[in-house]
Write a protein that holds these residues in place. Structure first.
Motif, short mmCIF file in Angstrom:
data_model
loop_
_atom_site.label_atom_id
_atom_site.label_comp_id
_atom_site.label_asym_id
_atom_site.label_seq_id
_atom_site.Cartn_x
_atom_site.Cartn_y
_atom_site.Cartn_z
N PRO A 101 1.17 -1.09 -0.08
CA PRO A 101 0.05 -0.29 0.19
C PRO A 101 0.47 1.23 -0.22
O PRO A 101 1.32 1.78 1.28
N VAL A 102 1.41 2.13 -0.95
CA VAL A 102 2.36 2.47 -1.17
C VAL A 102 2.10 4.06 -0.07
O VAL A 102 2.72 4.70 0.43
N PHE A 103 0.93 4.53 -0.68
CA PHE A 103 0.59 5.40 -0.41
C PHE A 103 0.56 6.14 1.35
O PHE A 103 0.52 6.38 2.21
N ALA A 104 0.06 4.69 2.17
CA ALA A 104 -0.11 5.03 3.45
C ALA A 104 0.97 4.16 3.74
O ALA A 104 1.62 4.58 5.26
N VAL A 105 1.91 3.67 3.50
CA VAL A 105 3.52 3.37 3.61
C VAL A 105 4.38 4.73 3.74
O VAL A 105 5.02 4.80 4.74
N TYR A 106 4.32 5.54 2.51
CA TYR A 106 5.14 6.86 2.69
C TYR A 106 3.91 8.40 3.56
O TYR A 106 4.93 8.25 3.99
N VAL A 107 2.84 7.62 3.58
CA VAL A 107 2.51 8.41 5.02
C VAL A 107 2.90 8.71 6.42
O VAL A 107 3.50 9.45 7.11
N SER A 108 3.54 7.00 6.33
CA SER A 108 3.77 6.51 7.84
C SER A 108 5.13 7.13 7.60
O SER A 108 5.69 7.65 9.26
N MET A 109 5.54 6.49 6.63
CA MET A 109 7.34 7.76 6.91
C MET A 109 7.42 8.65 7.20
O MET A 109 8.24 9.29 7.61
N LEU A 110 6.52 9.87 6.68
CA LEU A 110 6.53 10.84 6.06
C LEU A 110 6.27 11.13 8.48
O LEU A 110 6.74 11.96 8.84
N THR A 111 5.08 10.45 8.90
CA THR A 111 4.75 10.54 9.93
C THR A 111 6.20 10.79 11.44
O THR A 111 6.37 10.70 12.41
N LEU A 112 7.15 8.92 10.95
CA LEU A 112 8.06 9.15 11.76
C LEU A 112 9.29 10.04 11.50
O LEU A 112 9.33 10.07 12.48
N GLN A 113 9.42 10.35 10.29
CA GLN A 113 9.64 11.75 9.91
C GLN A 113 9.78 12.78 10.95
O GLN A 113 10.37 13.31 11.45
N TRP A 114 8.49 13.01 11.60
CA TRP A 114 7.93 13.89 11.98
C TRP A 114 8.04 14.14 13.48
O TRP A 114 9.03 14.56 14.20
#
Length: 358
Positions: free
Chosen positions: A237-250
């Motif tokens: 699920p590319v979008f969910a993984v990407y947004v999770s990555m952004l949240t983890l970086q935040w």
């Protein structure tokens, strides 16, 4: 009017994450292609997946010997994947029943083998965490649900399991507090409670525990298969993984789990203090087991509910109605919830008190 989102899930996300994600849906990495159009095997998305896994390891302070997966199916699929991968043929598992999701997990495990409920708080509508339980010596693993979104309880101490593996569903409090993850053998968490949007599930697993059940495991349910393909056995699920990555970086930029735990305690303390002070409210969960993520409370006089509902709606508050199985109210105050929104809710509770007294 600004909305204050206390929804239990899908959860509130940081505004900067939402903006970055929105931009990526239109044009990702200046490719003039959308994130949700590109190949999941392209170098651009492979880098996203690798960075997301790396951030998980860093934020949770995972030692060597643990692997990170981003899968699908939510925690509900992990209810079945856990026994498939850890419950030996003819073996036994122990579960602590602290709410609806824990009960669903043990129900799935019973499809594959012997399951013993060693502790339960069902007798008091799950408003506390069981303490006086004994872990049997003959179980393959012990399963707990760390935080209970519906009832607002949270484990403060985890079972000592000796030879048994320790498995934890951390869907609603992952990354919210510092824990020693070397005590866990398998952790899973649906992203949509505290990490990202619905669509992906985080799994952290100790490598050496896999492949020991003597079971024929369907490929999509086999952790080893997913590990061998770097979470890309099927299209992720590319979008969910990407947004999770952004949240983890935040979260990393904010100071990591240590920093967010401090903020989470401050937010919870502010809201619980008002619940305990205000005679029109009463907390649902036992004080010693109160969750830092999901604050559950009721009115002392249900007939005043219409007045309170009008006040919080006019204040721009959203998502605080309690779960349909419990009623009352539930304020989910996940990592991205600012303390300013907590204060808005507290102000509404105090305004309610004034109107009822007058």
């Amino acid at each position: 009017m600004k909305k204050h989102n206390f929804s239990a899930g899908p959860c509130i996300l940081p505004q900067e994450v939402l903006k970055q994600a929105a931009d990526a849906v239109v044009n990702f990495n200046n490719l003039d292609l959308s994130l949700i159009e590109i190949s999941h095997r392209s170098k651009d998305f492979v880098a996203v997946m690798e960075n997301a896994r790396s951030l998980v390891k860093e934020l949770l302070n995972l030692p060597e010997g643990y692997s990170v997966l981003f899968l699908q199916g939510g925690a509900s699929l992990e209810f079945l994947m856990t026994p498939y991968n850890l419950l030996k043929e003819g073996g036994k598992a122990a579960y602590i029943d602290t709410g609806a999701w824990a009960a669903k997990a043990l129900k799935e495990a019973k499809l594959l083998g012997d399951v013993e409920v060693i502790g339960s708080s069902k007798d008091k509508t799950y408003n506390y965490i069981p303490k006086n339980y004994t872990v049997p010596s003959n179980v393959d693993y012990v399963h707990v649900t760390s935080n209970n979104t519906i009832y607002g309880t949270q484990f403060k101490e985890f079972p000592k399991t000796d030879d048994a593996l320790l498995v934890c569903d951390m869907s609603s409090d992952i990354f919210s507090r510092e824990l020693d993850f070397t005590k866990f053998d398998l952790v899973y968490a649906g992203a949509q409670k505290n990490m990202g949007p619905a669509g992906t599930t985080l799994v952290v697993v100790k490598d050496e525990i896999l492949g020991k059940t003597s079971r024929n495991i369907p490929a999509m349910l086999d952790y080893q298969v997913h590990l061998s393909k770097d979470s890309m056995f099927n299209t992720p699920p590319v979008f969910a993984v990407y947004v999770s990555m952004l949240t983890l970086q935040w979260l990393k930029d904010l100071g990591g789990v240590k920093a967010i735990e401090k903020l989470n305690k401050e937010k919870a303390a502010l809201l619980y203090a008002e619940i305990d002070r205000n005679p029109l409210f009463k907390g649902f969960a036992e004080v010693e087991d109160r969750s830092l993520m999901n604050v559950t409370f009721n009115l002392t006089d249900e007939s005043t509910g219409e007045v309170f509902d009008k006040i919080w709606n006019e204040a721009g508050i959203s998502g605080i109605k309690g779960h349909r199985s419990v009623g009352g109210y539930r304020a989910s105050i996940y990592n991205a919830m600012p303390i300013e929104s907590i204060q808005v809710l507290v102000n509404a509770m105090q305004q309610f008190e004034k109107e009822i007294k007058n």
